[in-house]
Design an enzyme around this catalytic site. Structure first.
Site, PDB file in Angstrom:
ATOM      1  N   GLY A 146       8.035  -0.216   2.281  1.00  0.00           N
ATOM      2  CA  GLY A 146       6.682  -0.408   1.741  1.00  0.00           C
ATOM      3  C   GLY A 146       5.622   0.066   2.725  1.00  0.00           C
ATOM      4  O   GLY A 146       4.496  -0.433   2.737  1.00  0.00           O
ATOM      5  N   ALA A 147       5.984   1.074   3.536  1.00  0.00           N
ATOM      6  CA  ALA A 147       5.099   1.507   4.637  1.00  0.00           C
ATOM      7  C   ALA A 147       3.852   2.217   4.133  1.00  0.00           C
ATOM      8  O   ALA A 147       2.885   2.373   4.878  1.00  0.00           O
ATOM      9  CB  ALA A 147       5.881   2.426   5.575  1.00  0.00           C
ATOM     10  N   ASN A 169       9.431  -5.180   3.393  1.00  0.00           N
ATOM     11  CA  ASN A 169       8.045  -5.417   2.991  1.00  0.00           C
ATOM     12  C   ASN A 169       7.736  -4.854   1.608  1.00  0.00           C
ATOM     13  O   ASN A 169       6.809  -5.314   0.954  1.00  0.00           O
ATOM     14  CB  ASN A 169       7.117  -4.783   4.055  1.00  0.00           C
ATOM     15  CG  ASN A 169       5.687  -4.691   3.609  1.00  0.00           C
ATOM     16  OD1 ASN A 169       5.018  -5.707   3.452  1.00  0.00           O
ATOM     17  ND2 ASN A 169       5.203  -3.469   3.386  1.00  0.00           N
ATOM     18  N   SER A 186       6.087 -14.619  -0.293  1.00  0.00           N
ATOM     19  CA  SER A 186       4.771 -14.911  -0.852  1.00  0.00           C
ATOM     20  C   SER A 186       4.629 -16.424  -0.963  1.00  0.00           C
ATOM     21  O   SER A 186       5.635 -17.134  -1.125  1.00  0.00           O
ATOM     22  CB  SER A 186       4.656 -14.285  -2.241  1.00  0.00           C
ATOM     23  OG  SER A 186       3.639 -14.908  -3.008  1.00  0.00           O
ATOM     24  N   TYR A 188       7.711 -12.903 -10.631  1.00  0.00           N
ATOM     25  CA  TYR A 188       7.382 -12.677  -9.210  1.00  0.00           C
ATOM     26  C   TYR A 188       7.706 -13.936  -8.395  1.00  0.00           C
ATOM     27  O   TYR A 188       8.288 -13.843  -7.308  1.00  0.00           O
ATOM     28  CB  TYR A 188       5.899 -12.314  -9.106  1.00  0.00           C
ATOM     29  CG  TYR A 188       5.418 -11.949  -7.724  1.00  0.00           C
ATOM     30  CD1 TYR A 188       5.684 -10.688  -7.178  1.00  0.00           C
ATOM     31  CD2 TYR A 188       4.678 -12.850  -6.959  1.00  0.00           C
ATOM     32  CE1 TYR A 188       5.227 -10.348  -5.908  1.00  0.00           C
ATOM     33  CE2 TYR A 188       4.216 -12.521  -5.692  1.00  0.00           C
ATOM     34  CZ  TYR A 188       4.491 -11.259  -5.172  1.00  0.00           C
ATOM     35  OH  TYR A 188       4.039 -10.925  -3.905  1.00  0.00           O
ATOM     36  N   ALA A 238       9.890 -16.246  -9.118  1.00  0.00           N
ATOM     37  CA  ALA A 238      11.358 -16.386  -9.059  1.00  0.00           C
ATOM     38  C   ALA A 238      11.935 -15.450  -7.998  1.00  0.00           C
ATOM     39  O   ALA A 238      12.802 -15.836  -7.200  1.00  0.00           O
ATOM     40  CB  ALA A 238      11.961 -16.070 -10.426  1.00  0.00           C
ATOM     41  N   ALA A 239      11.446 -14.203  -7.974  1.00  0.00           N
ATOM     42  CA  ALA A 239      11.958 -13.232  -6.993  1.00  0.00           C
ATOM     43  C   ALA A 239      11.649 -13.689  -5.566  1.00  0.00           C
ATOM     44  O   ALA A 239      12.508 -13.627  -4.682  1.00  0.00           O
ATOM     45  CB  ALA A 239      11.347 -11.855  -7.260  1.00  0.00           C
ATOM     46  N   LYS A 240      10.433 -14.152  -5.349  1.00  0.00           N
ATOM     47  CA  LYS A 240      10.043 -14.542  -3.991  1.00  0.00           C
ATOM     48  C   LYS A 240      10.704 -15.864  -3.577  1.00  0.00           C
ATOM     49  O   LYS A 240      10.999 -16.064  -2.392  1.00  0.00           O
ATOM     50  CB  LYS A 240       8.516 -14.618  -3.878  1.00  0.00           C
ATOM     51  CG  LYS A 240       7.823 -13.256  -3.989  1.00  0.00           C
ATOM     52  CD  LYS A 240       8.220 -12.305  -2.858  1.00  0.00           C
ATOM     53  CE  LYS A 240       7.354 -11.053  -2.799  1.00  0.00           C
ATOM     54  NZ  LYS A 240       7.749 -10.134  -1.726  1.00  0.00           N
ATOM     55  N   ILE A 280      -3.408 -11.072  -0.613  1.00  0.00           N
ATOM     56  CA  ILE A 280      -3.880 -10.079   0.367  1.00  0.00           C
ATOM     57  C   ILE A 280      -4.672  -9.025  -0.409  1.00  0.00           C
ATOM     58  O   ILE A 280      -4.318  -8.688  -1.544  1.00  0.00           O
ATOM     59  CB  ILE A 280      -2.698  -9.379   1.087  1.00  0.00           C
ATOM     60  CG1 ILE A 280      -1.607 -10.379   1.498  1.00  0.00           C
ATOM     61  CG2 ILE A 280      -3.190  -8.624   2.313  1.00  0.00           C
ATOM     62  CD1 ILE A 280      -0.311  -9.708   1.991  1.00  0.00           C
TER      63      ILE A 280
HETATM   64  N1  LIG Z   1      -1.021  -8.258  -2.016  1.00  0.00           N
HETATM   65  C1  LIG Z   1      -0.790  -9.554  -2.115  1.00  0.00           C
HETATM   66  O1  LIG Z   1      -1.611 -10.327  -2.657  1.00  0.00           O
HETATM   67  C2  LIG Z   1       0.476 -10.144  -1.540  1.00  0.00           C
HETATM   68  C3  LIG Z   1       0.525 -11.534  -1.324  1.00  0.00           C
HETATM   69  C4  LIG Z   1       1.691 -12.091  -0.800  1.00  0.00           C
HETATM   70  C5  LIG Z   1       2.772 -11.275  -0.507  1.00  0.00           C
HETATM   71  N2  LIG Z   1       2.688  -9.930  -0.725  1.00  0.00           N
HETATM   72  C6  LIG Z   1       3.858  -9.100  -0.409  1.00  0.00           C
HETATM   73  O2  LIG Z   1       3.524  -8.189   0.611  1.00  0.00           O
HETATM   74  C7  LIG Z   1       4.394  -7.038   0.514  1.00  0.00           C
HETATM   75  C8  LIG Z   1       3.548  -5.765   0.598  1.00  0.00           C
HETATM   76  O3  LIG Z   1       2.722  -5.709  -0.541  1.00  0.00           O
HETATM   77  P1  LIG Z   1       1.297  -4.948  -0.553  1.00  0.00           P
HETATM   78  O4  LIG Z   1       0.291  -5.953  -0.920  1.00  0.00           O
HETATM   79  O5  LIG Z   1       1.121  -4.153   0.661  1.00  0.00           O
HETATM   80  O6  LIG Z   1       1.554  -4.010  -1.834  1.00  0.00           O
HETATM   81  P2  LIG Z   1       1.175  -2.479  -2.113  1.00  0.00           P
HETATM   82  O7  LIG Z   1      -0.079  -2.099  -1.398  1.00  0.00           O
HETATM   83  O8  LIG Z   1       1.219  -2.325  -3.589  1.00  0.00           O
HETATM   84  O9  LIG Z   1       2.411  -1.687  -1.445  1.00  0.00           O
HETATM   85  C9  LIG Z   1       3.702  -1.819  -1.980  1.00  0.00           C
HETATM   86  C10 LIG Z   1       4.650  -0.941  -1.189  1.00  0.00           C
HETATM   87  O10 LIG Z   1       5.983  -1.147  -1.698  1.00  0.00           O
HETATM   88  C11 LIG Z   1       6.545   0.125  -1.985  1.00  0.00           C
HETATM   89  N3  LIG Z   1       7.467   0.034  -3.106  1.00  0.00           N
HETATM   90  C12 LIG Z   1       7.258  -0.523  -4.333  1.00  0.00           C
HETATM   91  N4  LIG Z   1       8.343  -0.387  -5.099  1.00  0.00           N
HETATM   92  C13 LIG Z   1       9.279   0.260  -4.361  1.00  0.00           C
HETATM   93  C14 LIG Z   1      10.603   0.710  -4.605  1.00  0.00           C
HETATM   94  N5  LIG Z   1      11.196   0.550  -5.808  1.00  0.00           N
HETATM   95  N6  LIG Z   1      11.263   1.347  -3.610  1.00  0.00           N
HETATM   96  C15 LIG Z   1      10.669   1.559  -2.409  1.00  0.00           C
HETATM   97  N7  LIG Z   1       9.422   1.168  -2.110  1.00  0.00           N
HETATM   98  C16 LIG Z   1       8.720   0.532  -3.084  1.00  0.00           C
HETATM   99  C17 LIG Z   1       5.361   1.018  -2.314  1.00  0.00           C
HETATM  100  O11 LIG Z   1       5.748   2.367  -2.092  1.00  0.00           O
HETATM  101  P3  LIG Z   1       5.159   3.612  -2.952  1.00  0.00           P
HETATM  102  O12 LIG Z   1       4.145   4.286  -2.067  1.00  0.00           O
HETATM  103  O13 LIG Z   1       6.349   4.428  -3.188  1.00  0.00           O
HETATM  104  O14 LIG Z   1       4.545   3.041  -4.202  1.00  0.00           O
HETATM  105  C18 LIG Z   1       4.345   0.542  -1.298  1.00  0.00           C
HETATM  106  O15 LIG Z   1       4.587   1.148  -0.051  1.00  0.00           O
HETATM  107  C19 LIG Z   1       5.146  -7.190  -0.825  1.00  0.00           C
HETATM  108  O16 LIG Z   1       6.437  -7.684  -0.568  1.00  0.00           O
HETATM  109  C20 LIG Z   1       4.318  -8.232  -1.572  1.00  0.00           C
HETATM  110  O17 LIG Z   1       5.075  -8.952  -2.515  1.00  0.00           O
HETATM  111  C21 LIG Z   1       1.561  -9.336  -1.215  1.00  0.00           C
END
Ligand SMILES: NC(=O)c1ccc[n+]([C@@H]2O[C@H](COP(=O)([O-])OP(=O)(O)OC[C@H]3O[C@@H](n4cnc5c(N)ncnc54)[C@H](OP(=O)(O)O)[C@@H]3O)[C@@H](O)[C@H]2O)c1
Length: 261
Positions: free
Chosen positions: A12-13, A84, A136, A149, A151-153, A182
């Site tokens: 998720g970089a 991530n 999460s 979501y 359930a997964a987390k 976030i």
């Molecule tokens: N944002 C929030 O409110 C929040 C809150 C709590 C926890 N989190 C957790 O924080 C982590 C990062 O989320 P974020 O907020 O940074 O989300 P984001 O900005 O949407 O980024 C998601 C990342 O995951 C990658 N990804 C998604 N599906 C994928 C797949 N099938 N294979 C490989 N890579 C994949 C995406 O890559 P692509 O460039 O290829 O799309 C992107 O790099 C997640 O685990 C999320 O559940 C987020």
């Protein structure tokens, strides 16, 4: 774990938290293998970093994506895996199509389990190693409108705890970090509007990245970020009926923001 000299596979970089993590991890002296699905976004992400880093394109919900990421990680000599990558999914459960629900489970739960499984022999062979799972608040405080979501987390939290206990006699530690909302592209406009209506606070990706890095450096095994979310997550563990009552009062608002099919 010490970050200077660490060799990290960061999934998720290319996302909001991923880019903030990459920036801070590189600044701390780590070498990064950045994983994402899009070469253009990966190239843009690596350009912003100083130091020697690498990228791997992999859809982690597909077996060939796991093989590509694990193969590149092995070659890179990874000793720290940060799971991530993830996707969001807001809506009433019965309104969601099954493929959408299955995608949420695949990306947020099966993918980190699969990648960890593929890399565990290599991590065990390293002098010291760590798996970091980004969960999460909803993994401990399951929320209406986010059934799949949550359930997964929750599954990822259980996986992290079980694996940590199973690896207690090895040099591989497993940590689980559960942020609250976030400010990243993961949240749709409907989720952002819901958060504003419920007065749910959110953190910047940079703030959360700093807390993840603290957790890695101090080997903090279970980290719940944000107050009062941390308190409510704990309360849900001991008195879920209290949380049921509290969230019942918010249900009409949640339903009013939920997208319909
Ligand atoms: N944002 C929030 O409110 C929040 C809150 C709590 C926890 N989190 C957790 O924080 C982590 C990062 O989320 P974020 O907020 O940074 O989300 P984001 O900005 O949407 O980024 C998601 C990342 O995951 C990658 N990804 C998604 N599906 C994928 C797949 N099938 N294979 C490989 N890579 C994949 C995406 O890559 P692509 O460039 O290829 O799309 C992107 O790099 C997640 O685990 C999320 O559940 C987020």
């Amino acid at each position: 774990m010490q970050l200077n000299g660490a060799r990290i596979l960061l999934t998720g970089a290319t996302g909001g938290l991923g880019q903030a993590l990459a920036h801070q991890l590189a600044a701390a002296g780590a070498s990064l293998l950045l994983a994402g699905r899009d070469n253009g976004r990966l190239a843009a992400s690596i350009m912003m970093l100083t130091g020697r880093h690498s990228t791997v394109r992999a859809d982690l919900t597909r077996p060939e994506g796991i093989a590509a990421a694990a193969g590149a990680a092995r070659e890179f000599g990874v000793n720290l895996l940060i799971n991530n990558a993830g996707i969001g999914c807001f809506g009433l459960y019965e309104q969601q199509a099954w493929p959408q629900i299955a995608d949420v489970l695949a990306a947020n739960l099966a993918a980190p389990m699969h990648l960890t499984h593929a890399l565990l022999p290599d991590l065990k062979a390293a002098p010291n190693a760590m798996v970091v799972n980004i969960g999460s608040t909803f993994g401990s405080l399951p929320f209406p409108g986010f059934a799949a979501y949550s359930a997964a987390k929750a599954g990822l939290r259980g996986f992290s705890q079980a694996l940590r206990r199973e690896l207690a006699d090895t040099q591989v530690s497993v940590i689980h970090v559960a942020p609250r909302a976030i400010d990243t592209p993961l949240n749709s406009p409907a989720v952002n509007a819901l958060n504003r209506a419920l007065k749910n606070q959110s953190d910047t990706a940079e703030t959360v990245a700093r807390q993840v890095i603290d957790a890695i450096q101090q080997d903090l095994q279970e980290c719940h970020l944000g107050f009062p979310e941390k308190l409510f997550a704990w309360l849900n563990g001991i008195a879920p009926a209290l949380i049921d009552r509290g969230l019942a009062g918010k249900l009409a608002t949640i339903k009013s923001f939920a997208p319909t099919r």
